[in-house]
Design a protein around this motif. Sequence first.
Motif, PDB file in Angstrom:
ATOM      1  N   ASP A   1       0.854  -1.187   0.000  1.00  0.00           N
ATOM      2  CA  ASP A   1       0.000   0.000   0.000  1.00  0.00           C
ATOM      3  C   ASP A   1       0.895   1.245   0.000  1.00  0.00           C
ATOM      4  O   ASP A   1       1.570   1.523   0.986  1.00  0.00           O
TER       5      ASP A   1
ATOM      6  N   LYS B   1      -0.092   4.509  -0.676  1.00  0.00           N
ATOM      7  CA  LYS B   1      -0.779   5.800  -0.581  1.00  0.00           C
ATOM      8  C   LYS B   1       0.051   6.836   0.169  1.00  0.00           C
ATOM      9  O   LYS B   1       0.088   7.993  -0.220  1.00  0.00           O
TER      10      LYS B   1
ATOM     11  N   THR C   1      -2.553   4.164  -7.235  1.00  0.00           N
ATOM     12  CA  THR C   1      -2.954   4.824  -5.985  1.00  0.00           C
ATOM     13  C   THR C   1      -3.672   6.145  -6.196  1.00  0.00           C
ATOM     14  O   THR C   1      -4.220   6.691  -5.239  1.00  0.00           O
TER      15      THR C   1
ATOM     16  N   ASP D   1      -7.039   6.714  -4.664  1.00  0.00           N
ATOM     17  CA  ASP D   1      -7.123   6.762  -3.204  1.00  0.00           C
ATOM     18  C   ASP D   1      -6.686   8.105  -2.635  1.00  0.00           C
ATOM     19  O   ASP D   1      -6.780   8.315  -1.433  1.00  0.00           O
TER      20      ASP D   1
END
Length: 178
Positions: free
Chosen positions: A93, A95, A123, A126
Motif C-alpha cells: 500500500d 498511498k 494509488t 485513493d
Amino acid sequence: MDDGEGIVARLGSRDPEVVKQAAFDAADMARVDAVPSLLKLLEAGDLATMGAVAYALGELQAEQARPRLMELLKDARTAGRRGSLMYAMMCLDCKDHFHDMLAFLFDDSFEVRCKAAMILEATAGDMAVDALVASRSELAKRLREGAEEDDDRRAEVEAVLETLSEEIRRRESELEGE
C-alpha cells in the motif's frame, strides 16, 4: 526447496547466494513466517542480497517493510539497483508514499520510472483531490523547467500527468453529480 524452517535457517547464511535463493523460496512457498528474518536482512542493507529480499517481502505483502524500502530507494548507494525495491513497493500500500513516487518518475532507470508510474496510477484513486492537483502541478512545473529533455522520458511523465488529470476530472464530475 525445503520446509519453512530450512528456509528461515538459510536466510541466516553468510553466503549471499544461499540467502538470495532462500528469499526466493520463501516468496514461492508463501512463507510469511520468514518475514521477520527477511526484515532483518533488509534492515542490514546488504546490496548483495537486497533485491531478492525486497522481492520476497513484496510477494509476501509485508507492509511493515515499507519504511525501510523507502529509505533504501532514497539511498544513493542503491542507484541502478532499485528495480526490486520498486517491485516490492508495487505489492504494498503506497498511498502514504505518493509524493515520493513522483520523484522516481525522474530516475535514471527505465524500470524504476515505469514502476513508479504504475504505483502512481494504482494509488491515484485513493488520493485526496488537493493532493492530486498539487502533484499534477509539480510534475507540470518540472516538465516546463526542462527536467526531462529526452522525448521518451518526457512522454512517460506526460502519461502520468494525464492519469492524474483524468482522476481529478472524474472526482470533480462525481462532486457535481451529488
